[in-house]
Design a protein around this motif. Structure first.
Motif: not given
Length: 217
Positions: A160-161, A120, A123, A190, A134, A125, A157-158
């Motif tokens: 980062q979004t 994770a 990635r 991020h 996360p 998170d 990732t969520t």
């Protein structure tokens, strides 16, 4: 696939070896360097060795892990640092994240849980001792149209979004950190991941790319 470069900072040899074995079980090749103290770790980084991730204990023989986090966040802000510690109480976790940690993993985890947490982290998170999922970030009341397809397109990732959305709004790293409840160093990590995903060298060009694809403030 390029190998992931990881620096493991831990003064107990058995724990270091366990972490290295866990890294060897990830889905990607990993090059790992080891340090038994903060001084050894800083010498490696200052010598120019490049790392994609640093894993550090909080109880080091020559420097508090919290102090080391602050030093790394100030001098090497693009390197994500994740704490792996037996001190997994809420106060320690919050203090570490505030000092710039990109995550916090408990030493009480099983080997399978540790590997899942490391995956994770790699990635992008942010993981915490709460089931090592996360870390939740503050919900946004309105999602920008088209943000989900863009996030999927670039493999974000969520977390980062949500950072990307606030970047588009013109928010500074400090503002993003305050809004999402993250350390500013984590936001920088991020942002760097977003720039790499978009294939651009700076935030201004990232906004141009995103604007062309319909994502605007």
């Amino acid at each position: 696939m390029n190998p992931c470069r990881v620096l493991v900072i831990e003064d107990h040899a058995l724990v270091r070896e366990a972490l290295v074995r866990a890294l060897d079980q990830l889905d990607q090749p990993c090059f790992h360097a080891q340090a038994a103290s903060a001084a050894e770790a800083l010498a490696l980084v200052e010598a120019g060795q490049e790392f994609d991730l640093v894993l550090t204990d909080l109880m080091l023989p020559d420097m508090s892990g919290f102090s080391l986090l602050s030093v790394l966040a100030h001098r090497f802000p693009t390197i994500p640092v994740v704490v792996i510690s037996a001190l997994s109480d809420e106060a320690s976790v919050k203090r570490a994240l505030k000092a710039g940690a990109a995550g916090f993993i408990s030493k009480a985890l099983s080997s399978e849980q540790l590997i899942a947490a490391l995956r994770a982290v790699l990635r992008g998170d942010v993981v915490t001792p709460d089931l090592h999922q996360p870390a939740p970030v503050a919900p946004r009341p309105i999602r920008k149209r088209g943000v989900e397809p863009l996030a999927e397109q670039y493999g974000l990732t969520t977390a980062q979004t949500r950072v990307m959305e606030l970047m588009v709004e013109g928010r500074t790293n400090r503002e993003i950190a305050d809004l999402l409840g993250l350390a500013e160093g984590t936001v920088k990590v991020h942002c760097s991941a977003i720039l790499r995903a978009l294939g651009v060298p700076n935030r201004a060009q990232a906004l141009v790319v995103l604007g062309r694809q319909g994502l605007r403030a």
